[in-house]
Scaffold this motif. Structure first.
Motif, PDB file in Angstrom:
ATOM      1  N   HIS A  40      -1.795 -33.831 -15.863  1.00  0.00           N
ATOM      2  CA  HIS A  40      -2.826 -34.845 -16.112  1.00  0.00           C
ATOM      3  C   HIS A  40      -4.083 -34.233 -16.740  1.00  0.00           C
ATOM      4  N   GLY A  41      -3.855 -33.224 -17.563  1.00  0.00           N
ATOM      5  CA  GLY A  41      -4.954 -32.601 -18.293  1.00  0.00           C
ATOM      6  C   GLY A  41      -5.749 -31.595 -17.486  1.00  0.00           C
ATOM      7  N   GLU A  59      -1.700 -38.944 -23.368  1.00  0.00           N
ATOM      8  CA  GLU A  59      -0.604 -39.323 -22.458  1.00  0.00           C
ATOM      9  C   GLU A  59      -0.607 -38.329 -21.294  1.00  0.00           C
ATOM     10  N   MET A  60      -1.011 -38.826 -20.118  1.00  0.00           N
ATOM     11  CA  MET A  60      -1.108 -37.957 -18.950  1.00  0.00           C
ATOM     12  C   MET A  60       0.250 -37.820 -18.261  1.00  0.00           C
ATOM     13  N   LEU A  61       0.668 -36.569 -18.023  1.00  0.00           N
ATOM     14  CA  LEU A  61       1.991 -36.297 -17.467  1.00  0.00           C
ATOM     15  C   LEU A  61       1.881 -35.293 -16.326  1.00  0.00           C
ATOM     16  N   PRO A  62       2.889 -35.245 -15.439  1.00  0.00           N
ATOM     17  CA  PRO A  62       2.874 -34.246 -14.356  1.00  0.00           C
ATOM     18  C   PRO A  62       3.130 -32.845 -14.896  1.00  0.00           C
ATOM     19  N   MET A  63       2.936 -31.859 -14.054  1.00  0.00           N
ATOM     20  CA  MET A  63       3.151 -30.462 -14.429  1.00  0.00           C
ATOM     21  C   MET A  63       4.602 -30.247 -14.848  1.00  0.00           C
ATOM     22  N   GLN A  64       4.794 -29.438 -15.875  1.00  0.00           N
ATOM     23  CA  GLN A  64       6.137 -29.116 -16.350  1.00  0.00           C
ATOM     24  C   GLN A  64       6.701 -27.911 -15.604  1.00  0.00           C
ATOM     25  N   PRO A  65       8.027 -27.854 -15.416  1.00  0.00           N
ATOM     26  CA  PRO A  65       8.630 -26.668 -14.805  1.00  0.00           C
ATOM     27  C   PRO A  65       8.310 -25.412 -15.607  1.00  0.00           C
ATOM     28  N   GLY A  66       7.995 -24.330 -14.916  1.00  0.00           N
ATOM     29  CA  GLY A  66       7.729 -23.062 -15.576  1.00  0.00           C
ATOM     30  C   GLY A  66       6.295 -22.882 -16.027  1.00  0.00           C
TER      31      GLY A  66
END
Length: 330
Positions: A214-215, A282-289
């Protein structure tokens, strides 16, 4: 002009191009190696290479590091006194879907470079590591003395393996090695898979930019011109074996960062200002890695070569956008 050549692997890559150009401007003879693979648009790699080709001291070798006979022949032919190894399969996210690319380039390829150095009188190997080796560490700033035993991507694991392999060769064969843990390098001729480049393209094309966590991210953005100065200074700072340090091996590892993390949303705002248009976010959750923050402790570099990053983020983003507009004609 120097009689013997410096090898720069990944010479058509982002950092490799800048380092090779800096060396050529200083009058060095440079052999640039690159596979020109299609991890990202090879036209960008070729465009960088086209800027190096006119230098009389430059020659190019199109080869893959995992090609053992080709790399062995190259080292035997030139007997490089200094090797600056910047070629690698990059990208945290790509490693999730294409793991074998990392074994081929970052493990087998690096071993071929180490063997070439070992058997052909190399007096200093400088190689690219990554801030990704700090993995799940939460202590900030990241120090080279911190443990790096918990990588959270295969890319990071291969970079940690490179440090271990280099130390092994330093110990066994007294090969002086210097590893550089790069922290979010950016600037003109940037890689198109990196955040600032992806954001700039999306903003100019009116598409949303993806903001993970989310930034709420902070990165130790480091301008590429600061990095090239570090690399060229370290060429003559050859590690020596010292009792009680690094197991007595002539091996060193440094952080190469700005020592000043920037809020990702601030950097987005700078891009918006320089590009003259707002971003669709576009706010998104944390990505793997991925990790929420990187922050480099660079005191060792300051102590040993007087390094202090000198490019404010505002100036660096402006320089990047100027190049971006020119290259893409936008």
């Amino acid at each position: 002009m120097a009689e013997t050549a410096v090898l720069v692997t990944g010479a058509a890559g982002f950092i490799g191009y800048h380092v090779a150009r800096e060396l050529l401007e200083a009058g060095n003879v440079v052999v640039g190696l690159d596979s020109l693979n299609d991890y990202y648009d090879p036209a960008l790699k070729q465009a960088r290479l086209d800027l190096l080709t006119p230098y009389p001291g430059f020659s190019f070798v199109h080869a893959d590091l995992s090609d053992r006979p080709a790399i062995a022949d190259l080292f035997a032919k030139h007997r490089f006194p200094v090797v600056i190894h910047l070629a690698a399969q990059a990208g945290v996210r790509h490693s999730l879907s294409h793991p074998h690319d990392y074994a081929d380039s970052n493990l087998e390829g690096f071993l071929n470079v180490l063997e070439g150095c070992r058997h052909n009188g190399c007096s200093h190997l400088i190689y690219a590591s990554s801030s990704s080796v700090y993995g799940a560490n939460t202590k900030l700033p990241f120090s080279v003395d911190d443990p790096t035993d918990h990588p959270i991507s295969l890319y990071a694991a291969t970079k940690k393996a490179n440090e271990l392999m280099a130390h092994c060769y330093s110990h066994l064969y007294r090969l002086p090695t210097t590893g550089l843990r790069f922290f979010t390098i950016y600037g003109p001729w940037y890689r198109p898979d990196m955040a600032l480049y992806l954001f700039a393209r999306a903003i100019t094309e009116g598409r949303p930019i993806k903001l993970f966590n989310h930034g709420k991210m902070r990165r130790d953005f480091t301008f590429v011109d600061d990095v090239t100065r570090v690399v060229t200074k370290l060429m003559t700072l050859v590690p020596t074996a010292e009792p009680g340090q690094n197991g007595g091996a002539p091996a060193r590892v440094y952080n190469v960062g700005n020592h000043s993390p920037e809020e990702l949303m601030h950097v987005v705002a700078l891009l918006e200002r320089e590009l003259g248009r707002p971003a669709i976010k576009e706010m998104l959750p944390m990505q793997p890695g991925d990790v929420p923050e990187t922050f480099a402790d660079v005191e060792a570099l300051f102590r040993d070569v007087g390094f202090r990053p000198s490019t404010p983020i505002e100036d660096g983003v402006r320089a990047f956008v100027r190049w971006f507009r020119d290259y893409h004609r936008v």
